[in-house]
Design a protein around this motif. Structure first.
Motif: not given
Length: 484
Positions: A223-250
């Motif tokens: 029952g875990i909710r997974l949220y994919g975060v886009p990647m660039d050439n160096e991996g996970i995009e931190l701005s998108a990750l922070e937005q995901t953390i705030r929006q979905h209470r990661v």
């Protein structure tokens, strides 16, 4: 949410049951949430109230809901495992590989593999081919010696923990305290136990997109909710990750920063430091999957483990399966002592025993005087195969690849966009087995290839098959353009 998809031959009450379960697993209904009143739910679904009552009784019997007279029906808040259905799902995953049985494309590939034809090229299987796995001499050991081995506690075989600690210190300058290191039956058991002990149904987890985690059924089963975060050439995009953390209470971030599966991308040191800082600011732990660490082609100081940058906030998963073969089933988890104690205790309760046999064999391999020499030879051959496969893909002109700096996967993206469902069958028909991108993401334009499994003798055949498939894909697009 409250809309039935009527199916011929399926009782209506059963469809209602499945509708509620689906909403729970997707996180649309959380533990403690109240369901609509029976009469109201019957009107919304367009069914008789008695049908709704029947469905709710079924859900109550399975342990998914709690019905309180005068108050209504609520999603159960009990601990994981209370529901027999949820427990069965986990067991099926661990013991029977439930995912492979539900994906038709994988079933088709398995059927091709069973043909045992020399024309088959297996670029799908996620392990080294047998001929590349290093071989080590094993001293004479009696059955009684194994049975009398007394150096294993709840955390695993102590000499193996010492050997792993020594190896990571030599390779990364990373000291993993052997007293708190937990040996697991592979990296996936470590991940499974983390979910079991540290997360609850409905919790949100951020992962890279694409990611091999997307394909694992353990998250959905728990029952875990997974949220994919886009990647660039160096991996996970931190701005998108922070937005995901705030929006979905990661509650947790899971990353594969070195030779990411499936893309092979490498997170640079600066990005690693920024990721650690971000997780610290939100007080969210990071799960670091470093199973390809021993197969790197770049200096270790350029890719320090996140665990080295933040020992307290990072749970570090390693494995020997990628270099000693999947049957070795040796992984480890470096975490705070309090965390590993609870995980070890949970493993005992669930009766997931840890065999002494592979642990002793792995210890012998790590302490062999030729271990690092054989590892260097392995990396050299794997790198050569990777260069050859990438060159072939680049020659075709329609596949974009980033040459990997470690691991044994290459991610190739088709320049003309997504592949249609029937076009994936071209790979099956040509007996060229690859992992399609839809296993790791919503995207359908890329393929993952395990280049270590494509020997020098097979490379001309690989070129021939890829060329034929690419020509078919291009022909389809020309046809589509003409018919517009």
């Amino acid at each position: 949410m409250w809309q039935l998809n009527r199916r011929k031959g399926v009782p209506v009450y059963q469809e209602i049951t499945e509708l509620v379960l689906s909403a729970v697993k997707k996180g649309e209904l959380m533990p403690g949430d109240r369901l609509p009143a029976e009469r109201k739910l019957a009107i919304q679904l367009g069914v008789n109230r008695s049908t709704v009552v029947h469905a709710l009784e079924e859900l109550e019997d399975m342990g998914w809901i709690v019905r309180k007279q005068g108050s209504g029906s609520f999603i159960a808040e009990g601990k994981w495992g209370v529901s027999s259905a949820a427990r069965t799902d986990w067991k099926r995953y661990l013991e029977q590989n439930a995912f492979s049985k539900t994906e038709p494309f994988i079933e088709d590939m398995k059927q091709v593999l069973r043909q045992n034809d020399k024309q088959v090229i297996d670029g799908y299987t996620g392990e080294l081919p047998l001929e590349l796995i290093p071989s080590f001499d094993i001293p004479p050991l009696t059955w009684k010696q194994f049975l009398e081995e007394e150096q294993q506690d709840d955390f695993g075989y102590f000499p193996l923990r010492e050997s792993i600690s020594k190896m990571t210190e030599e390779e990364y300058g990373l000291l993993l305290e052997k007293e708190t290191l937990l040996i697991t039956s592979g990296a996936q058991q470590a991940l499974f136990m983390i979910l079991q002990v540290l997360l609850s149904a409905g919790d949100a987890v951020a992962i890279e997109d694409p990611s091999f985690l997307y394909a694992l059924p353990v998250f959905q089963a728990a029952g875990i909710r997974l949220y994919g975060v886009p990647m660039d050439n160096e991996g996970i995009e931190l701005s998108a990750l922070e937005q995901t953390i705030r929006q979905h209470r990661v509650k947790m971030v899971m990353v594969n920063p070195s030779f990411q599966n499936p893309t092979g991308k490498v997170m640079g040191r600066a990005r690693r430091e920024q990721l650690v800082q971000l997780s610290q600011s939100y007080q969210i732990p990071i799960i670091e999957d470093d199973v390809f660490g021993q197969l790197r082609q770049i200096a270790s100081e350029k890719i320090p483990p996140l665990k080295k940058l933040d020992p307290d906030n990072v749970l570090y998963i390693g494995s020997l399966s990628k270099i000693l073969g999947s049957t070795t089933k040796i992984g480890w988890l470096s975490a705070p002592l309090s965390v590993n104690r609870q995980i070890a205790e949970a493993r005992k309760i669930m009766d997931f025993s840890l065999s002494i046999f592979p642990q002793v064999l792995a210890t012998i391999a790590l302490n062999d005087t030729s271990f690092y020499q054989k590892l260097a030879e392995l990396k050299k051959e794997v790198s050569a195969r990777g260069e050859a496969v990438c060159s072939i893909l680049e020659e075709l002109g329609e596949w974009h690849v980033d040459r990997p700096q470690g691991g044994f996967y290459v991610w190739a993206t088709f320049s003309k966009g997504s592949l249609k469902q029937q076009e994936w069958q071209y790979f099956i028909k040509e007996a060229l087995l690859i992992a399609p991108s839809f296993l790791f993401s919503e995207k359908k334009d890329s393929i993952r290839i395990n280049f270590s499994r494509i020997s020098r003798e097979q490379q001309p055949l690989f070129r021939e098959k890829m060329k034929k498939i690419t020509q078919l894909l291009l022909k389809n697009r020309e046809h589509d353009t003409i018919n517009r």
